[in-house]
Scaffold this active site. Structure first.
Site, short mmCIF file in Angstrom:
data_model
loop_
_atom_site.label_atom_id
_atom_site.label_comp_id
_atom_site.label_asym_id
_atom_site.label_seq_id
_atom_site.Cartn_x
_atom_site.Cartn_y
_atom_site.Cartn_z
CE LYS A 49 3.49 13.57 -4.93
NZ LYS A 49 4.80 13.85 -4.33
CE1 TYR A 263 7.01 5.71 -1.81
CE2 TYR A 263 6.28 3.63 -2.76
CZ TYR A 263 6.15 5.00 -2.62
OH TYR A 263 5.14 5.65 -3.28
CE1 TYR A 289 6.05 9.96 -0.95
CE2 TYR A 289 4.10 8.68 -1.54
CZ TYR A 289 5.39 9.10 -1.83
OH TYR A 289 6.01 8.66 -2.96
#
Length: 332
Positions: A49, A263, A289
């Site tokens: 990010k 998730y 992830y």
């Protein structure tokens, strides 16, 4: 392709390394595995990010904003890096945390990224799963304006056409590195979630005619939905940088077979992959992830799905801080 015309603040340690994983390659007995170390971007333990935030926060500052408002799951790597970037640049940080994971442990709700969010002084607001976050972020923005501030809204994962510039740039950086190394990359693999990393990479790879296929391994959505989300953002990003038409629908490929129950919920294959890389290569991958994407790549190599590949380059998106939040769920 000239990205220097877009506003940018420097937050990341770049270029991140490209490293060979010889022990993993030997263990799998297939192609040679390489890793692009975007866990080494530096800011707040690093992660993907940070590249996106260089462009997103630059635009916020250019617009005169003094407060960043963003959203993410409780253990969001994006939120952690956004909070740190706001500290570095003297901006306020309002965070909307979504409780996506059912029956969270004490570690999950208080350790890992959440601990770091609080350390960086972000104002954390908690919301139930399924909240309308466009409306919720608008309400927070109104609060900031009422208090005399100037808000700037950053979507989850900083995944819009501006944030995706960070991964267009990553593609250019990676191509320069492998060219200098004399490394022929046959396939590139990355996690795909909020879509900005996947979309930016595919735009960069296609606009430069690299002929490197990119596989996204999904962490939260079904294949059709994930691919369409990535494609839509890739088209928007390509138009934004003046490379309209470089990405076609068939260029966007997501394998969403490794999500498990949902998730942020651990899987046996993720657990195996995280332990394997820790004990074979001394590398840390996160449970949400990079760990699930890694598990997917390992399984596909074992099944012979990369028959034409001599070299696979895996993008490590960071997130090791989340390991502490999952300490009681990892099968060590």
């Amino acid at each position: 392709m000239l990205l220097s015309r877009f506003p940018r603040v420097r937050l990341a340690h770049l270029p991140t390394p490209v490293e060979h994983l010889p022990r993993l390659s030997k263990e799998l007995g297939g192609p040679q595995i390489w890793v692009k170390r975007d866990d080494c971007t530096g800011l707040a333990t690093g992660g993907n990010k940070t590249r996106k935030l260089e462009f997103v926060i630059a635009e916020a500052i250019e617009q005169g904003a003094d407060t960043i408002i963003t959203v993410g799951a409780v253990q969001s790597n994006h939120v952690r890096q956004t909070a740190a970037a706001c500290c570095k640049l003297g901006l306020g940080c309002e965070v909307l945390l979504e409780h996506r994971v059912p029956h969270p442990s004490e570690n999950y709700t208080h350790s890992g990224n959440v601990l770091l969010d609080r350390l960086f002084g972000a104002n954390l607001r908690e919301y139930p799963d399924g909240t309308d976050f466009d409306a919720a972020m608008a309400e927070v923005a109104d609060e900031v304006r009422a208090a005399g501030g100037k808000p700037y809204l950053v979507p989850g994962g900083a995944s819009d056409k501006i944030g995706a510039l960070g991964y267009v740039n990553c593609a250019l950086e990676t191509l320069a590195q492998v060219n200098d190394m004399g490394l022929v990359v046959d396939h590139m693999v990355s996690a795909t979630g909020s879509a900005g990393t996947h979309a930016g990479l595919i735009v960069g790879l296609k606009a430069t005619r690299s002929n490197i296929p990119l596989l996204g391994i999904g962490v939260n959505a079904p294949k059709d939905k994930q691919e369409q989300k990535v494609y839509d953002l890739a088209v928007e990003t390509a138009e934004y940088i003046g490379a309209a038409g470089c990405v076609e629908r068939e260029d966007v490929i997501a394998n969403c077979d490794y999500i498990g129950e949902g998730y942020g919920i651990p899987t046996e294959s993720m657990n195996e992959a995280v332990l394997m890389l820790a004990r074979l290569e001394g590398l840390l991958f996160d449970p949400v992830y990079s760990g699930k994407a890694l598990a997917g790549m390992i399984d596909l190599v074992r099944r012979g799905e990369f028959k034409d590949a001599e070299n696979i380059l895996f993008l490590h998106t960071g997130g090791a801080a989340a390991l502490f939040a999952y300490a009681d769920q990892l099968e060590l």
